[in-house]
Design a protein around this motif. Structure first.
Motif, PDB file in Angstrom:
ATOM      1  N   ASP A   1       0.840  -1.197   0.000  1.00  0.00           N
ATOM      2  CA  ASP A   1       0.000   0.000   0.000  1.00  0.00           C
ATOM      3  C   ASP A   1       0.876   1.248   0.000  1.00  0.00           C
ATOM      4  O   ASP A   1       2.041   1.216   0.407  1.00  0.00           O
ATOM      5  N   LEU A   2       0.272   2.365  -0.419  1.00  0.00           N
ATOM      6  CA  LEU A   2       1.005   3.624  -0.527  1.00  0.00           C
ATOM      7  C   LEU A   2       0.215   4.758   0.099  1.00  0.00           C
ATOM      8  O   LEU A   2      -0.985   4.905  -0.159  1.00  0.00           O
ATOM      9  N   LEU A   3       0.895   5.553   0.931  1.00  0.00           N
ATOM     10  CA  LEU A   3       0.394   6.841   1.382  1.00  0.00           C
ATOM     11  C   LEU A   3       1.253   7.886   0.674  1.00  0.00           C
ATOM     12  O   LEU A   3       2.402   8.110   1.040  1.00  0.00           O
ATOM     13  N   ALA A   4       0.692   8.477  -0.369  1.00  0.00           N
ATOM     14  CA  ALA A   4       1.473   9.266  -1.321  1.00  0.00           C
ATOM     15  C   ALA A   4       1.682  10.706  -0.837  1.00  0.00           C
ATOM     16  O   ALA A   4       1.152  11.131   0.201  1.00  0.00           O
ATOM     17  N   ALA A   5       2.466  11.439  -1.598  1.00  0.00           N
ATOM     18  CA  ALA A   5       2.729  12.855  -1.331  1.00  0.00           C
ATOM     19  C   ALA A   5       2.651  13.626  -2.638  1.00  0.00           C
ATOM     20  O   ALA A   5       2.733  13.049  -3.726  1.00  0.00           O
ATOM     21  N   ASN A   6       2.500  14.937  -2.511  1.00  0.00           N
ATOM     22  CA  ASN A   6       2.608  15.830  -3.667  1.00  0.00           C
ATOM     23  C   ASN A   6       3.065  17.202  -3.172  1.00  0.00           C
ATOM     24  O   ASN A   6       3.452  17.360  -2.010  1.00  0.00           O
ATOM     25  N   GLU A   7       2.981  18.193  -4.045  1.00  0.00           N
ATOM     26  CA  GLU A   7       3.528  19.503  -3.698  1.00  0.00           C
ATOM     27  C   GLU A   7       2.797  20.178  -2.536  1.00  0.00           C
ATOM     28  O   GLU A   7       3.300  21.156  -1.960  1.00  0.00           O
ATOM     29  N   SER A   8       1.627  19.678  -2.152  1.00  0.00           N
ATOM     30  CA  SER A   8       0.906  20.262  -1.020  1.00  0.00           C
ATOM     31  C   SER A   8       1.701  20.158   0.288  1.00  0.00           C
ATOM     32  O   SER A   8       1.475  20.955   1.215  1.00  0.00           O
ATOM     33  N   LEU A   9       2.630  19.227   0.365  1.00  0.00           N
ATOM     34  CA  LEU A   9       3.442  19.103   1.577  1.00  0.00           C
ATOM     35  C   LEU A   9       4.322  20.323   1.805  1.00  0.00           C
ATOM     36  O   LEU A   9       4.755  20.578   2.928  1.00  0.00           O
ATOM     37  N   LEU A  10       4.592  21.082   0.747  1.00  0.00           N
ATOM     38  CA  LEU A  10       5.392  22.298   0.921  1.00  0.00           C
ATOM     39  C   LEU A  10       4.683  23.292   1.835  1.00  0.00           C
ATOM     40  O   LEU A  10       5.320  23.986   2.641  1.00  0.00           O
ATOM     41  N   THR A  11       3.372  23.378   1.725  1.00  0.00           N
ATOM     42  CA  THR A  11       2.610  24.278   2.582  1.00  0.00           C
ATOM     43  C   THR A  11       2.307  23.659   3.936  1.00  0.00           C
ATOM     44  O   THR A  11       2.021  24.376   4.904  1.00  0.00           O
ATOM     45  N   ALA A  12       2.369  22.340   4.019  1.00  0.00           N
ATOM     46  CA  ALA A  12       2.059  21.664   5.282  1.00  0.00           C
ATOM     47  C   ALA A  12       3.179  21.818   6.297  1.00  0.00           C
ATOM     48  O   ALA A  12       2.918  21.936   7.501  1.00  0.00           O
ATOM     49  N   GLN A  13       4.426  21.845   5.842  1.00  0.00           N
ATOM     50  CA  GLN A  13       5.536  21.799   6.783  1.00  0.00           C
ATOM     51  C   GLN A  13       5.622  23.027   7.693  1.00  0.00           C
ATOM     52  O   GLN A  13       5.867  22.869   8.904  1.00  0.00           O
ATOM     53  N   PRO A  14       5.430  24.245   7.207  1.00  0.00           N
ATOM     54  CA  PRO A  14       5.428  25.386   8.141  1.00  0.00           C
ATOM     55  C   PRO A  14       4.337  25.274   9.210  1.00  0.00           C
ATOM     56  O   PRO A  14       4.548  25.637  10.368  1.00  0.00           O
ATOM     57  N   GLU A  15       3.175  24.746   8.826  1.00  0.00           N
ATOM     58  CA  GLU A  15       2.096  24.586   9.794  1.00  0.00           C
ATOM     59  C   GLU A  15       2.451  23.534  10.841  1.00  0.00           C
ATOM     60  O   GLU A  15       2.204  23.715  12.032  1.00  0.00           O
ATOM     61  N   LEU A  16       3.053  22.428  10.389  1.00  0.00           N
ATOM     62  CA  LEU A  16       3.452  21.377  11.332  1.00  0.00           C
ATOM     63  C   LEU A  16       4.514  21.885  12.293  1.00  0.00           C
ATOM     64  O   LEU A  16       4.535  21.502  13.467  1.00  0.00           O
ATOM     65  N   ALA A  17       5.404  22.730  11.807  1.00  0.00           N
ATOM     66  CA  ALA A  17       6.496  23.227  12.641  1.00  0.00           C
ATOM     67  C   ALA A  17       6.004  24.071  13.806  1.00  0.00           C
ATOM     68  O   ALA A  17       6.716  24.234  14.804  1.00  0.00           O
ATOM     69  N   ARG A  18       4.781  24.622  13.721  1.00  0.00           N
ATOM     70  CA  ARG A  18       4.242  25.452  14.799  1.00  0.00           C
ATOM     71  C   ARG A  18       3.591  24.628  15.911  1.00  0.00           C
ATOM     72  O   ARG A  18       3.247  25.170  16.956  1.00  0.00           O
ATOM     73  N   ARG A  19       3.426  23.346  15.683  1.00  0.00           N
ATOM     74  CA  ARG A  19       2.802  22.515  16.702  1.00  0.00           C
ATOM     75  C   ARG A  19       3.802  22.168  17.803  1.00  0.00           C
ATOM     76  O   ARG A  19       4.982  21.948  17.533  1.00  0.00           O
ATOM     77  N   PRO A  20       3.338  22.073  19.045  1.00  0.00           N
ATOM     78  CA  PRO A  20       4.262  21.735  20.140  1.00  0.00           C
ATOM     79  C   PRO A  20       4.846  20.334  20.014  1.00  0.00           C
ATOM     80  O   PRO A  20       5.953  20.078  20.485  1.00  0.00           O
ATOM     81  N   ASP A  21       4.111  19.428  19.390  1.00  0.00           N
ATOM     82  CA  ASP A  21       4.582  18.044  19.204  1.00  0.00           C
ATOM     83  C   ASP A  21       5.050  17.820  17.775  1.00  0.00           C
ATOM     84  O   ASP A  21       4.935  16.724  17.227  1.00  0.00           O
ATOM     85  N   TRP A  22       5.622  18.853  17.158  1.00  0.00           N
ATOM     86  CA  TRP A  22       5.921  18.819  15.725  1.00  0.00           C
ATOM     87  C   TRP A  22       6.798  17.631  15.315  1.00  0.00           C
ATOM     88  O   TRP A  22       6.674  17.123  14.201  1.00  0.00           O
TER      89      TRP A  22
END
Length: 339
Positions: free
Chosen positions: A79-100
């Motif tokens: 099975d595959l959990l894929a990625a695309n260019e949307s991850l570029l916008t996801a990473q700054p948001e994830l970095a703001r989480r306390p459990d990043w």
């Protein structure tokens, strides 16, 4: 719980995605349940498998979708959990989480028990998601080309692993890729790697244009050209990692696919293309018998370099004998020309 394996390097273009695809496909052919997770915004895993998923890792990490709802079945047992260019916008948001640093680990928790292996394809830099992959991983596998800059990058990655995880105990394997035994530099640098990292260095993946051609066609090397050197080398790598991880394949693993995509029959029910041939019984150990291969030639049962026992495998049209101790390898094509 499934073993989480991060396949990573700080340098791009060294065969990470090719290694992820063909190692995972080999494990799936052996009967393992495998999940691929792409944390690189380039989304190369889906392209290398010929897929265009509707949902991606972004939906899981940012939109809160259940991971099982975002998976796509790539191949049997795979099975595959894929990625695309949307991850570029996801990473700054994830970095703001306390459990990043543990966002990915938490996201995979609901499906981890369903798989024997979860392989994470990392990008070529220390992004937020690559650090998440290293944090979640129980094992780290590092492909590296046999070139000076790549080996220097490997040294930097080892330092990062120590800084992040406290030791190098999670570094399970270093995979030399694009190895050309005809050049002195490749041979010398491979020897340098082996001297520095010892048994962590796996048998190398030789230069083979069929590997890049298979990715361009959206196929694994076993589907695209199972008689190629790339198929042989990755099948041997799968055997090496299976032994390292003590993976016991089920009684009836899948047969290897033929180049046209159909499942090719296995010549003998006891021998699978990605499973070592049965070892001799203890009673016959004192009188080693040769393995007869194609055209009447013989693969010996003891290593001519160090004298140790040779491991055996029938791999995608080859009979192979290889030594885990000194890395000696000998193969014979069962039939047909080698390309």
């Amino acid at each position: 719980m499934g073993r989480i394996v991060a396949i990573t390097n700080l340098k791009g273009g060294i065969g990470k995605t090719t290694t992820v695809v063909n190692v995972s496909a080999g494990l799936a052919l052996k009967g393992a349940q495998v999940l691929l997770v792409d944390v690189d915004a380039q989304g190369n895993l889906a392209m290398a498998l010929g897929l265009k998923p509707r949902r991606t890792l972004y939906d899981v990490l940012v939109d809160g979708k259940r991971p099982e709802d975002c998976l796509v079945n790539a191949r049997p047992n795979l099975d595959l959990l894929a990625a695309n260019e949307s991850l570029l916008t996801a990473q700054p948001e994830l970095a703001r989480r306390p459990d990043w640093a543990r966002v990915l680990e938490q996201a995979l928790r609901p499906v981890r028990s369903k798989y024997d292996f979860i392989l994470i394809d990392c990008g070529g830099s220390l992004t937020v998601l690559n650090l998440n992959a290293l944090t979640a991983a129980s094992d780290v596998v590092v492909p590296t080309t046999v070139e000076p800059f790549s080996i220097k990058g490997l040294e930097m990655l080892v330092k990062q692993i120590i800084q992040l995880k406290g030791s190098t105990s999670s570094l399970r394997a270093i995979v030399p890729t694009m190895y050309d035994p005809r050049t002195r530099q490749s041979v010398a640098l491979l020897e340098q790697l082996q001297a520095q990292y010892g048994a962590q260095v796996t048998p190398p993946i030789r230069v083979n244009v069929r590997l890049s051609e298979s990715s361009a066609q959206g196929k694994t090397i076993y589907e695209f050209d199972p008689r190629s050197r790339g198929a042989l080398d990755y099948a041997v790598l799968v055997e090496t990692l299976s032994t390292l991880w003590n993976f016991k394949p089920p009684a009836a693993p899948l047969s290897a696919p033929s180049p046209n995509g159909a499942q090719a029959p296995v010549a003998s029910p006891e021998v699978h293309p990605l499973t070592p041939a049965p070892l001799r019984s203890a009673a016959s150990a004192s009188t080693p018998a040769p393995v007869v291969a194609g055209a009447g030639s013989i693969l010996s049962s003891t290593c001519p370099i160090c004298g140790g026992p040779l491991q055996r495998a029938t791999v995608a049209g080859y009979r192979v004998a290889y030594c885990d101790h000194c890395r000696y390898r000998q193969q014979e094509l069962v039939s047909g020309p080698r390309r």
